[in-house]
Design an enzyme around this catalytic site. Structure first.
Site, PDB file in Angstrom:
ATOM      1  NE  ARG A   2      -3.750  -2.443   2.256  1.00  0.00           N
ATOM      2  CZ  ARG A   2      -3.706  -3.761   2.029  1.00  0.00           C
ATOM      3  NH1 ARG A   2      -2.533  -4.370   1.857  1.00  0.00           N
ATOM      4  NH2 ARG A   2      -4.818  -4.480   1.970  1.00  0.00           N
ATOM      5  N   GLY A  52      -1.317 -11.878  -4.871  1.00  0.00           N
ATOM      6  CA  GLY A  52      -2.745 -11.569  -4.951  1.00  0.00           C
ATOM      7  C   GLY A  52      -3.025 -10.118  -4.578  1.00  0.00           C
ATOM      8  CD  GLN A 102      -5.413 -10.258  -1.542  1.00  0.00           C
ATOM      9  OE1 GLN A 102      -6.010 -10.908  -2.401  1.00  0.00           O
ATOM     10  NE2 GLN A 102      -4.200 -10.566  -1.126  1.00  0.00           N
ATOM     11  CG  ASP A 141      -2.025 -14.129   5.294  1.00  0.00           C
ATOM     12  OD1 ASP A 141      -2.786 -14.765   4.539  1.00  0.00           O
ATOM     13  OD2 ASP A 141      -1.715 -12.941   5.096  1.00  0.00           O
ATOM     14  CE  LYS A 179      -6.165 -16.121   2.017  1.00  0.00           C
ATOM     15  NZ  LYS A 179      -6.351 -14.696   1.746  1.00  0.00           N
TER      16      LYS A 179
HETATM   17  C1  S3P Z   1      -3.930  -9.218   2.259  1.00  0.00           C
HETATM   18  C2  S3P Z   1      -5.166  -9.712   2.569  1.00  0.00           C
HETATM   19  C3  S3P Z   1      -5.434 -11.138   2.811  1.00  0.00           C
HETATM   20  C4  S3P Z   1      -4.166 -11.920   3.063  1.00  0.00           C
HETATM   21  C5  S3P Z   1      -3.079 -11.566   2.109  1.00  0.00           C
HETATM   22  C6  S3P Z   1      -2.750 -10.084   2.191  1.00  0.00           C
HETATM   23  C7  S3P Z   1      -3.794  -7.768   2.010  1.00  0.00           C
HETATM   24  O1  S3P Z   1      -6.087 -11.678   1.677  1.00  0.00           O
HETATM   25  O2  S3P Z   1      -4.416 -13.307   3.005  1.00  0.00           O
HETATM   26  O3  S3P Z   1      -1.908 -12.300   2.392  1.00  0.00           O
HETATM   27  O4  S3P Z   1      -2.649  -7.273   2.004  1.00  0.00           O
HETATM   28  O5  S3P Z   1      -4.824  -7.105   1.812  1.00  0.00           O
HETATM   29  P1  S3P Z   1      -7.700 -11.625   1.561  1.00  0.00           P
HETATM   30  O6  S3P Z   1      -8.073 -10.211   1.731  1.00  0.00           O
HETATM   31  O7  S3P Z   1      -8.056 -12.110   0.208  1.00  0.00           O
HETATM   32  O8  S3P Z   1      -8.197 -12.525   2.654  1.00  0.00           O
END
Ligand code: S3P
Length: 433
Positions: free
Chosen positions: A32, A99, A173, A319, A346
């Site tokens: 971010r 992701g 996310q 996580d 994941k």
């Molecule tokens: C993250 C959100 C999580 C997490 C990922 C990092 C983020 O995923 O598992 O490692 O930085 O916003 P999800 O929001 O899909 O659960």
């Protein structure tokens, strides 16, 4: 696949872990910082940024979008282009294994006045994108995906409008993707989630002067004419610290101090779970910088017992579940983890891979569609661990190897670099090997 990814690591029993450690910068906050720094008006100085592979993917994407990034040993400087200063990339963007990169960046790209295409590695190509595509389309975005769900994503930038959206999954996310799209949308964008997920985007947007209103599980953002730049100190990653907290808990005669770890309450589920299991994690010197709290943590060997974990705790430990499962094998009684079906999508299917690898170490585990049931305590035995290129599987089973009879081999252990370069060196140092 790079040579480091192919590297195998061998782990044997530890008799005690001691030391003072600093974790890499929090991965979520690092992504971010680079993205919002790029959209700010002017220079953003970041200290403590993670140099892990995932954050490198974000930085390379932003560079392709015309953002100059200068990286020194202590400080990273982002030359923000302002909200409307990104330029069309020359070729496809590559999110690698990340992701967070692809989902957050898609929100930004949807509202640009140029088109882009973004892809990732074989793991990312299997992960669902419909969860961001469908709500973005409701904001007027135009996105093409394989079978409507998979990368590569082709994003036709166009004017967006705000909307009200209820998430069915507690996912930072998805929430962050929509809030970032909301920065470019006409009118307000309101997102409500079913349970609190990590709120780093909301906090950082506030730090960058954006008007963001939070009420319970609802967040609202108004598009803004410009965003200021603001310095960021990234705290250490609590998701990396989790491996060492649990290592210290399950290896007898251990005490580890972890300095400057991020202790944002949406991420501290691991401390709560470990303490509920009878662990000893002490939080010291809590302080807040750029809206994010950070603390020093002290973890010690403890007699753990099994607990039930589910509901609103899941997004706070999403996580950390692989390493919590390892801890559960050393705890007295049964540990039940439920409501965690997100783990199946994941970096790998983490329910299947945790269960398979624990069984190969001789543990008794019941696989559930949305979690697992682990009976403890169990004496683990060394085994060959298939990581499937998943960093958190590699690190969780390296810790399991510290309490196992014989030798544990972590296949493709270099994938730990996805979130924690230097993990195995730190592990060797604290075990005095
Ligand atoms: C993250 C959100 C999580 C997490 C990922 C990092 C983020 O995923 O598992 O490692 O930085 O916003 P999800 O929001 O899909 O659960």
């Amino acid at each position: 696949m790079s040579e480091t990814i192919k590297m195998d690591m061998q782990i044997t029993r530890a008799t005690g872990l001691h030391g003072v450690l600093t974790m890499p910068g929090d991965k979520s906050i690092s992504h971010r910082s680079v993205m919002l720094g790029a959209l700010g008006n002017g220079i953003t100085e970041i200290t403590g940024l993670s140099f892990c592979d995932d954050v490198q993917s974000t930085a390379h994407c932003m560079e392709k979008l015309g953002v100059a990034i200068t990286t020194g040993p202590d400080i990273t400087i982002i030359n923000g282009k302002g909200l409307h200063g990104l330029r069309a990339p020359d070729g496809r963007l590559d999110a690698g294994n990340s992701g967070t990169t692809i989902r957050l960046l898609s929100g930004i790209l949807a509202g640009q006045d140029f088109d882009s295409e973004i892809n990732g590695d074989v793991s990312l190509q299997k992960r669902p994108m419909k969860r961001i595509i469908e709500p973005l389309q409701k904001m007027n975005a135009r996105i093409y995906a394989q079978k409507g769900n998979f990368t590569p994503l082709i994003i036709k930038g166009r004017p967006l409008h705000g909307f009200k959206h209820e998430l069915t999954i507690a996912s930072a996310q998805i929430k962050s993707c929509l809030l970032l799209a909301g920065l470019f949308a006409k009118g307000a964008t309101t997102v409500t989630e079913p349970a609190q997920s990590r709120d780093h985007t909301e906090r950082m947007l506030k730090h960058f002067g954006v008007n963001i209103i939070k009420e319970g599980l609802t967040v609202e953002i108004e598009s803004c004419p410009h965003m200021i730049s603001a310095p960021i100190e990234v705290p250490g990653d609590i998701s990396s610290a989790a491996f060492f907290m649990i290592a210290a808990s399950i290896v007898p005669n251990s005490e580890l101090t972890l300095l400057n770890v991020g202790t944002n309450p949406t991420r501290t589920g691991i401390i709560d779970v470990l303490n509920q299991m009878g662990g000893t994690v002490v939080i010291e010197h809590e302080r807040i910088k750029n809206e994010e709290s950070r603390s020093d943590l002290i973890a010690k060997s403890s007699a753990l017992h099994g607990i039930e974990i589910g509901g609103e705790m899941i997004p706070r430990i999403i996580d950390e579940i692989p390493i919590i499962a390892v801890a559960a094998t050393q705890a007295h009684g049964t540990t039940i983890i439920r409501g965690a079906s997100e783990l199946r999508v994941k970096e790998s299917d983490r329910i299947r891979n945790v269960v398979d690898n624990l069984r190969s170490m001789g543990a008794e585990v019941d696989e559930q569609e949305d979690g697992m049931i682990i009976h403890g305590p169990q004496q683990l035995k060394g085994a060959e661990i298939e990581t499937h290129g998943d960093h958190r599987i590699a690190m969780a089973f390296a810790i399991a190897g510290l309490v196992a009879d014989g030798t544990t081999t972590i296949r493709n252990a270099g994938c730990a670099n996805v979130s924690h370069p230097g993990f195995f060196e730190q592990l060797l140092n604290i075990s005095g090997k």
